[in-house]
Design a protein around this motif. Structure first.
Motif, PDB file in Angstrom:
ATOM      1  N   GLN A  48       0.824  -1.197   0.000  1.00 24.65           N
ATOM      2  CA  GLN A  48       0.000   0.000   0.000  1.00 24.65           C
ATOM      3  C   GLN A  48       0.865   1.257   0.000  1.00 24.65           C
ATOM      4  N   ARG A  49       1.930   1.209   0.812  1.00 21.43           N
ATOM      5  CA  ARG A  49       2.814   2.366   0.843  1.00 21.43           C
ATOM      6  C   ARG A  49       3.467   2.607  -0.506  1.00 21.43           C
ATOM      7  N   LEU A  53       3.053   5.878  -2.837  1.00 19.45           N
ATOM      8  CA  LEU A  53       4.200   6.642  -3.322  1.00 19.45           C
ATOM      9  C   LEU A  53       4.181   6.765  -4.847  1.00 19.45           C
ATOM     10  N   GLU A  54       3.840   5.657  -5.500  1.00 22.02           N
ATOM     11  CA  GLU A  54       3.770   5.693  -6.956  1.00 22.02           C
ATOM     12  C   GLU A  54       2.710   6.676  -7.424  1.00 22.02           C
ATOM     13  N   ARG A  55       1.566   6.672  -6.742  1.00 20.56           N
ATOM     14  CA  ARG A  55       0.511   7.604  -7.120  1.00 20.56           C
ATOM     15  C   ARG A  55       0.948   9.058  -6.903  1.00 20.56           C
ATOM     16  N   VAL A  56       1.670   9.325  -5.820  1.00 25.25           N
ATOM     17  CA  VAL A  56       2.161  10.671  -5.551  1.00 25.25           C
ATOM     18  C   VAL A  56       3.138  11.119  -6.630  1.00 25.25           C
ATOM     19  N   VAL A  57       4.082  10.196  -6.968  1.00 26.39           N
ATOM     20  CA  VAL A  57       5.077  10.522  -7.990  1.00 26.39           C
ATOM     21  C   VAL A  57       4.406  10.776  -9.333  1.00 26.39           C
ATOM     22  N   GLU A  58       3.451   9.921  -9.689  1.00 24.15           N
ATOM     23  CA  GLU A  58       2.741  10.093 -10.954  1.00 24.15           C
ATOM     24  C   GLU A  58       1.971  11.401 -10.981  1.00 24.15           C
ATOM     25  N   ALA A  59       1.316  11.723  -9.867  1.00 25.26           N
ATOM     26  CA  ALA A  59       0.545  12.968  -9.795  1.00 25.26           C
ATOM     27  C   ALA A  59       1.459  14.184  -9.955  1.00 25.26           C
TER      28      ALA A  59
END
Length: 263
Positions: A48-49, A53-59
């Motif tokens: 989940q972490r 993190l991947e979603r944050v980086v992509e955003a």
């Protein structure tokens, strides 16, 4: 009574064994389930972490791309506006130049009429407002020049005026109207984007008629032609010459504006 007592004892022992044996089995099973659940929860937390993190980086990457695109759009708009502004500046310069040419030509004609009528008062006023205008004594020469100028000022037949001025200069190369004729021809060619021929006409004004009041205007036009040809150094040379040698003229003011714009 003797029989029942051993039976009760036996039943108690069996019950005790039955109740005692399941305890370890239940404990072992419970321990196994707890260990398995803990591992699953721990593994799920890391995933989940990582996913978060991947979603944050992509955003952030998408936001940065959008910002770069918006910045590029703004830069393109600024560049387009700058081009429009420069184009308007050129057009305004040309309008001002045409108006000055018209006024000077009107002044020349008025001065010619005043001179032929012998009006000394009017002649003195004209001399005070600007340099004296020389008028030819050759009627044919006057008519030929008048015809060429009228094609510009009255008929607005600019393309027809070009060969008319060329014919005039071939017929009367030493005319008192030659500086003006060369300048008019250069201006017409300049408006048609025939930069090479326009440059030749303006250079003849500067070289062959250094005392003419059209020299400052011709130098200004030579600077504008150099700008069209992306020759910034030559353009600045012409503009600075206008400012230094003809500082009190309108051409000098326009040249100063171009110098400031090219810095």
């Amino acid at each position: 009574m003797t029989v029942k007592k051993p039976l009760l004892i036996a039943m108690s022992l069996v019950s005790a064994g039955v109740l005692a044996n399941p305890a370890p089995v239940t404990e072992i099973g419970r321990s196994g389930r707890v260990a398995s659940s803990t591992t699953a929860v721990a593994t799920g937390s890391v995933e989940q972490r990582l996913a978060a993190l991947e979603r944050v980086v992509e955003a952030r990457a998408e936001a940065q791309v959008r910002m770069q695109q918006q910045l590029q759009i703004l830069l393109d708009e600024v560049s387009e506006l700058r081009g429009v502004t420069e184009n308007h500046s050129y057009q305004l310069d040309e309008i001002v130049q045409r108006q000055r040419d018209i006024y000077q030509e009107i002044e020349r004609r008025v001065s010619a009429v005043q001179g032929s009528a012998g009006n000394s008062t009017a002649s003195s006023a004209a001399a005070a407002s600007g340099p004296a205008v020389t008028v030819s004594g050759n009627a044919s020469e006057n008519d030929a020049y008048e015809r060429a100028v009228n094609l510009v000022l009255k008929d607005r037949r600019f393309d027809a005026a070009i060969p008319e001025f060329e014919n005039f200069l071939r017929t009367y190369p030493n005319s008192v109207y030659a500086p003006n004729a060369h300048f008019w021809l250069g201006q017409l060619l300049f408006n048609n984007n025939d930069n090479a021929k326009a440059k030749t006409s303006f250079e003849r004004v500067v070289t062959n008629f250094p005392d003419s009041n059209k020299v400052a205007d011709a130098l200004l036009k030579l600077g504008q032609i150099a700008e069209r040809q992306n020759d910034k150094a030559t353009a600045l040379t012409h503009y600075r010459k206008v400012v230094s040698a003809h500082g009190s003229t309108t051409a000098a003011r326009l040249a100063k504006e171009r110098i400031d714009a090219l810095k």
